[in-house]
Design a protein around this motif. Structure first.
Motif, short mmCIF file in Angstrom:
data_model
loop_
_atom_site.label_atom_id
_atom_site.label_comp_id
_atom_site.label_asym_id
_atom_site.label_seq_id
_atom_site.Cartn_x
_atom_site.Cartn_y
_atom_site.Cartn_z
N GLU A 1 0.79 -1.23 0.00
CA GLU A 1 0.00 0.00 0.00
C GLU A 1 0.82 1.28 0.00
N ILE A 2 2.14 1.15 -0.16
CA ILE A 2 2.93 2.37 -0.07
C ILE A 2 2.53 3.35 -1.16
N PHE A 3 2.32 2.82 -2.37
CA PHE A 3 1.98 3.74 -3.45
C PHE A 3 0.58 4.33 -3.26
N ARG A 4 -0.29 3.59 -2.53
CA ARG A 4 -1.63 4.14 -2.26
C ARG A 4 -1.53 5.33 -1.32
N LEU A 5 -0.59 5.25 -0.39
CA LEU A 5 -0.35 6.39 0.50
C LEU A 5 -0.03 7.62 -0.33
N PHE A 6 0.83 7.41 -1.35
CA PHE A 6 1.22 8.54 -2.20
C PHE A 6 0.05 9.01 -3.06
N ASN A 7 -0.80 8.08 -3.49
CA ASN A 7 -2.01 8.51 -4.22
C ASN A 7 -2.84 9.45 -3.36
N GLN A 8 -2.93 9.12 -2.07
CA GLN A 8 -3.78 9.92 -1.17
C GLN A 8 -3.27 11.34 -0.98
N ILE A 9 -1.94 11.49 -0.96
CA ILE A 9 -1.40 12.83 -0.67
C ILE A 9 -0.97 13.58 -1.93
N ALA A 10 -1.17 12.94 -3.12
CA ALA A 10 -0.60 13.48 -4.37
C ALA A 10 -0.93 14.96 -4.59
N PHE B 1 16.40 23.96 -16.51
CA PHE B 1 17.83 24.13 -16.81
C PHE B 1 18.11 23.92 -18.30
N TYR B 2 17.42 22.93 -18.88
CA TYR B 2 17.67 22.55 -20.29
C TYR B 2 16.34 22.51 -21.03
N PRO B 3 15.84 23.67 -21.47
CA PRO B 3 14.49 23.72 -22.05
C PRO B 3 14.30 22.83 -23.27
N MET B 4 15.34 22.63 -24.06
CA MET B 4 15.15 21.88 -25.30
C MET B 4 15.84 20.52 -25.28
N HIS B 5 16.72 20.33 -24.32
CA HIS B 5 17.65 19.20 -24.43
C HIS B 5 17.15 17.96 -23.71
N GLY B 6 17.36 16.80 -24.31
CA GLY B 6 17.19 15.53 -23.62
C GLY B 6 15.79 14.95 -23.67
N TYR B 7 15.76 13.61 -23.67
CA TYR B 7 14.51 12.86 -23.57
C TYR B 7 14.34 12.46 -22.11
N LEU B 8 13.15 12.70 -21.56
CA LEU B 8 12.94 12.46 -20.13
C LEU B 8 11.90 11.37 -19.93
N LEU B 9 12.24 10.39 -19.09
CA LEU B 9 11.28 9.36 -18.73
C LEU B 9 11.16 9.32 -17.22
N GLY B 10 9.94 9.50 -16.71
CA GLY B 10 9.69 9.46 -15.26
C GLY B 10 8.87 8.24 -14.93
N ILE B 11 9.36 7.43 -13.98
CA ILE B 11 8.57 6.25 -13.60
C ILE B 11 8.23 6.28 -12.12
N ASP B 12 7.06 5.74 -11.80
CA ASP B 12 6.60 5.72 -10.41
C ASP B 12 5.50 4.67 -10.29
N LEU B 13 5.27 4.22 -9.07
CA LEU B 13 4.17 3.25 -8.85
C LEU B 13 2.83 3.95 -8.63
N SER B 14 2.87 5.22 -8.29
CA SER B 14 1.62 5.91 -7.94
C SER B 14 1.07 6.71 -9.14
N GLU B 15 -0.06 6.26 -9.63
CA GLU B 15 -0.71 6.96 -10.74
C GLU B 15 -1.12 8.37 -10.35
N GLY B 16 -1.56 8.51 -9.10
CA GLY B 16 -2.00 9.82 -8.61
C GLY B 16 -0.88 10.84 -8.68
N MET B 17 0.32 10.43 -8.26
CA MET B 17 1.48 11.34 -8.28
C MET B 17 1.82 11.68 -9.73
N ILE B 18 1.81 10.67 -10.59
CA ILE B 18 2.17 10.89 -12.00
C ILE B 18 1.20 11.88 -12.66
N ARG B 19 -0.08 11.74 -12.33
CA ARG B 19 -1.07 12.67 -12.93
C ARG B 19 -0.75 14.12 -12.59
#
Ligand SMILES: C[S@@+](CC[C@H](N)C(=O)[O-])C[C@H]1O[C@@H](n2cnc3c(N)ncnc32)[C@H](O)[C@@H]1O
Length: 251
Positions: A20-29, A82-100
């Motif tokens: 349930e750790i990621f659910r905790l993060f969903n709750q506070i997202a 810092f780098y407005p145009m540069h780089g491809y960024l991938l963010g991963i997380d277990l909490s959908e709420g945080m990602i949204r």
């Protein structure tokens, strides 16, 4: 996560058993960013800025950044500042709420970022794809730190860099005692009052106390194969920035 004797706290065991750790993060997202800013007195922004400043980017290089436990995408947002145009960024997380929450921070015309629900300990990412891996206040949350570090090592290109920002405990003295008092008695109430989820902040306080010391954590990184491991302290060790590299010649 265990203390030096391998003991786990009741709350932590309970939450992990229930997955349930990621659910905790969903709750506070929705209140996560503002609560961070208040509880750190705005310093969390400075710590992430320092993390981004330490990323080594070669000019003209195609650059892939993986931000693990990205949460509300604050590290990726800082990178973009810092780098407005540069780089491809991938963010991963277990909490959908945080990602949204994170997705709302990005310019919809920016085609070079992606968020995905993924476990730090089992990343569906091809080996040797990534130039730099960042992880801010996330490693403390994973149930097996070494497995997460091995995954980071696997996805990094030879010569790639890892940067991990995490809470720590000042080693000694009055500041340590004041900080422990804050963690045990103030943080759960302040965070809980503001977010309506005191267990999330009790969990935060417990995991900070249980996380390996900086030299132990650096050793764990070296055991996985990382070289040139360094750490930088903020607030006398209350926050640490660990950096290391995957060797060009690795096992
Ligand atoms: C304290 S937040 C950090 C968020 C963000 N990196 C920041 O700088 O504020 C920790 C994040 O770790 C995520 N998390 C916990 N366990 C995880 C795991 N095994 N894999 C991926 N993310 C995880 C949580 O969902 C949460 O969003």
């Amino acid at each position: 996560m265990s203390d030096k004797k391998g003991n786990k706290s009741n709350l932590e065991i309970e939450l992990r058993q229930k997955g349930e750790i990621f659910r905790l993060f969903n709750q506070i997202a929705c209140k996560y960013d503002i609560t961070n800013r208040l509880l750190s007195l705005g310093q969390d922004t400075y710590w992430r800025n320092e993390l981004i400043r330490q990323i080594k980017i070669e000019e003209g290089q195609e650059f892939f950044l993986l931000d693990i436990a990205t949460g509300t995408g604050e590290v990726m947002k800082t990178f973009r500042q810092f780098y407005p145009m540069h780089g491809y960024l991938l963010g991963i997380d277990l909490s959908e709420g945080m990602i949204r929450e994170g997705m709302d921070k990005f310019d919809k015309t920016d085609q070079k970022y992606l968020f995905a629900v993924m476990d730090a300990m089992c990343q569906g990412i091809k080996s040797e794809m990534i130039n730099a891996v960042t992880m801010a206040f996330g490693i403390r949350n994973v149930s097996d730190v070494s497995t997460a570090l091995k995954e980071i090592y696997r996805v990094l290109k030879p010569g790639g860099q890892v940067l991990i920002l995490e809470f720590g405990l000042p080693q000694r003295g009055l500041w340590r005692r004041i900080y422990l008092f804050y963690l045990r008695y103030l943080l759960p109430y302040l965070g809980g009052f503001w977010t309506g989820c005191p267990s999330a902040y009790r969990y935060l306080s417990e995991t900070i106390c249980k996380f390996p010391s900086h030299d132990r954590f650096s050793k764990l990184m070296q055991e996985v194969g990382f070289i040139d491991t360094k750490w930088k302290e903020f607030n006398r060790g209350a926050v640490l920035l660990y950096t290391a590299y995957k060797s060009y010649k690795y096992k």
